[in-house]
Design a protein around this motif. Structure first.
Motif, PDB file in Angstrom:
ATOM      1  N   LYS A  79       0.808  -1.228   0.000  1.00  0.00           N
ATOM      2  CA  LYS A  79       0.000   0.000   0.000  1.00  0.00           C
ATOM      3  C   LYS A  79       0.836   1.270   0.000  1.00  0.00           C
ATOM      4  CE  LYS A  79      -4.100  -1.929   2.128  1.00  0.00           C
ATOM      5  NZ  LYS A  79      -5.054  -1.852   3.221  1.00  0.00           N
ATOM      6  N   LEU A  80       1.679   1.438   1.027  1.00  0.00           N
ATOM      7  CA  LEU A  80       2.443   2.688   1.086  1.00  0.00           C
ATOM      8  C   LEU A  80       3.691   2.562   1.941  1.00  0.00           C
ATOM      9  CD1 LEU A  80       2.152   4.570   3.910  1.00  0.00           C
ATOM     10  CD2 LEU A  80      -0.180   4.636   3.125  1.00  0.00           C
ATOM     11  N   LEU A  81       4.618   3.472   1.674  1.00  0.00           N
ATOM     12  CA  LEU A  81       5.850   3.594   2.437  1.00  0.00           C
ATOM     13  C   LEU A  81       6.151   5.085   2.533  1.00  0.00           C
ATOM     14  CD1 LEU A  81       8.331   2.245   3.764  1.00  0.00           C
ATOM     15  CD2 LEU A  81       9.407   2.262   1.502  1.00  0.00           C
ATOM     16  N   GLU A  82       6.239   5.592   3.770  1.00  0.00           N
ATOM     17  CA  GLU A  82       6.442   7.022   3.974  1.00  0.00           C
ATOM     18  C   GLU A  82       7.635   7.263   4.884  1.00  0.00           C
ATOM     19  OE1 GLU A  82       3.905  10.978   5.307  1.00  0.00           O
ATOM     20  OE2 GLU A  82       3.107   9.002   5.767  1.00  0.00           O
ATOM     21  N   GLY A  83       8.420   8.285   4.548  1.00  0.00           N
ATOM     22  CA  GLY A  83       9.576   8.612   5.358  1.00  0.00           C
ATOM     23  C   GLY A  83       9.805  10.101   5.453  1.00  0.00           C
ATOM     24  N   LEU A  84      10.498  10.485   6.528  1.00  0.00           N
ATOM     25  CA  LEU A  84      10.879  11.877   6.750  1.00  0.00           C
ATOM     26  C   LEU A  84      12.346  12.034   6.395  1.00  0.00           C
ATOM     27  CD1 LEU A  84       9.140  12.626  10.178  1.00  0.00           C
ATOM     28  CD2 LEU A  84       8.321  13.135   7.867  1.00  0.00           C
ATOM     29  N   ALA A  85      12.639  13.036   5.576  1.00  0.00           N
ATOM     30  CA  ALA A  85      14.005  13.301   5.133  1.00  0.00           C
ATOM     31  C   ALA A  85      14.649  14.361   6.015  1.00  0.00           C
ATOM     32  CB  ALA A  85      14.003  13.774   3.681  1.00  0.00           C
ATOM     33  N   SER A  86      15.948  14.172   6.274  1.00  0.00           N
ATOM     34  CA  SER A  86      16.743  15.172   6.983  1.00  0.00           C
ATOM     35  C   SER A  86      18.159  15.138   6.413  1.00  0.00           C
ATOM     36  CB  SER A  86      16.753  14.899   8.481  1.00  0.00           C
ATOM     37  OG  SER A  86      17.336  13.645   8.759  1.00  0.00           O
ATOM     38  N   GLY A  87      18.821  16.263   6.488  1.00  0.00           N
ATOM     39  CA  GLY A  87      20.167  16.373   5.931  1.00  0.00           C
ATOM     40  C   GLY A  87      20.166  17.431   4.846  1.00  0.00           C
ATOM     41  N   GLU A  88      20.733  17.110   3.692  1.00  0.00           N
ATOM     42  CA  GLU A  88      20.797  18.090   2.602  1.00  0.00           C
ATOM     43  C   GLU A  88      19.435  18.370   1.978  1.00  0.00           C
ATOM     44  OE1 GLU A  88      25.398  17.811   1.256  1.00  0.00           O
ATOM     45  OE2 GLU A  88      24.044  16.400   0.285  1.00  0.00           O
ATOM     46  N   LEU A  89      18.475  17.507   2.244  1.00  0.00           N
ATOM     47  CA  LEU A  89      17.065  17.750   1.933  1.00  0.00           C
ATOM     48  C   LEU A  89      16.273  17.459   3.195  1.00  0.00           C
ATOM     49  CD1 LEU A  89      16.603  15.992  -1.545  1.00  0.00           C
ATOM     50  CD2 LEU A  89      16.872  18.439  -1.098  1.00  0.00           C
TER      51      LEU A  89
END
Length: 159
Positions: A79-89
């Protein structure tokens, strides 16, 4: 910070489970997605992958690399895969999957801000180039996944 919102849709002639499994197995992306130079697992997360932390290094068509971490916040196989980005983005990315014969539809939503000073400085004039670069990376990902699954890419849309 420069802000970007992208939506990319892949139509891949393959079973939903194969497509979903390939995306969930991000440590294998460098094997089929030529723009992914490196993926390091920092933390595996819980048994469902929630809290998993991954460091990605990407290289697109333009002469720069981006390294950022993704922390998995939602994972529902098929169904879905969600993540939070940190760093250069910094921001959020979410993969959505569903089947619509004869293809699995993959919808990727990427809402991020740049943190690199030079990117923020150039963004007012270079934003179209950054968007083009993102779209090329996503095109090469779709083509690489189709090749990996020994099938056809039936469509690719950038919104």
């Amino acid at each position: 910070m420069a802000e970007f919102r992208f939506i990319t849709i892949w139509r891949i002639e393959a079973p939903l489970s194969q497509v979903s499994d390939a995306i969930f197995s991000c440590h294998e992306w460098p094997l089929w997605w030529k723009n992914v130079e490196k993926v390091d697992e920092i933390n595996p997360g819980d048994p469902d992958g929630i809290g998993g932390l991954w460091r990605f290094t990407w290289k697109g068509q333009l002469p720069y690399r981006l390294t950022f971490d993704i922390c998995v916040v939602r994972a529902e196989p098929l169904k879905l895969l969600e993540g939070l980005a940190s760093g250069e983005l910094e921001g959020v990315g979410c993969w959505h999957f569903y089947y619509e014969a004869p293809a699995t539809i993959v919808r990727y939503e990427w809402h991020v801000r740049t943190t690199r000073g030079w990117m923020n400085l150039l963004a007012p004039v270079a934003k179209p180039l950054f968007a083009w670069n993102h779209n090329q990376v996503m095109r090469q990902g779709a083509e690489g996944l189709a090749l990996r699954l020994n099938t056809r890419l039936l469509g690719l849309t950038h919104c």
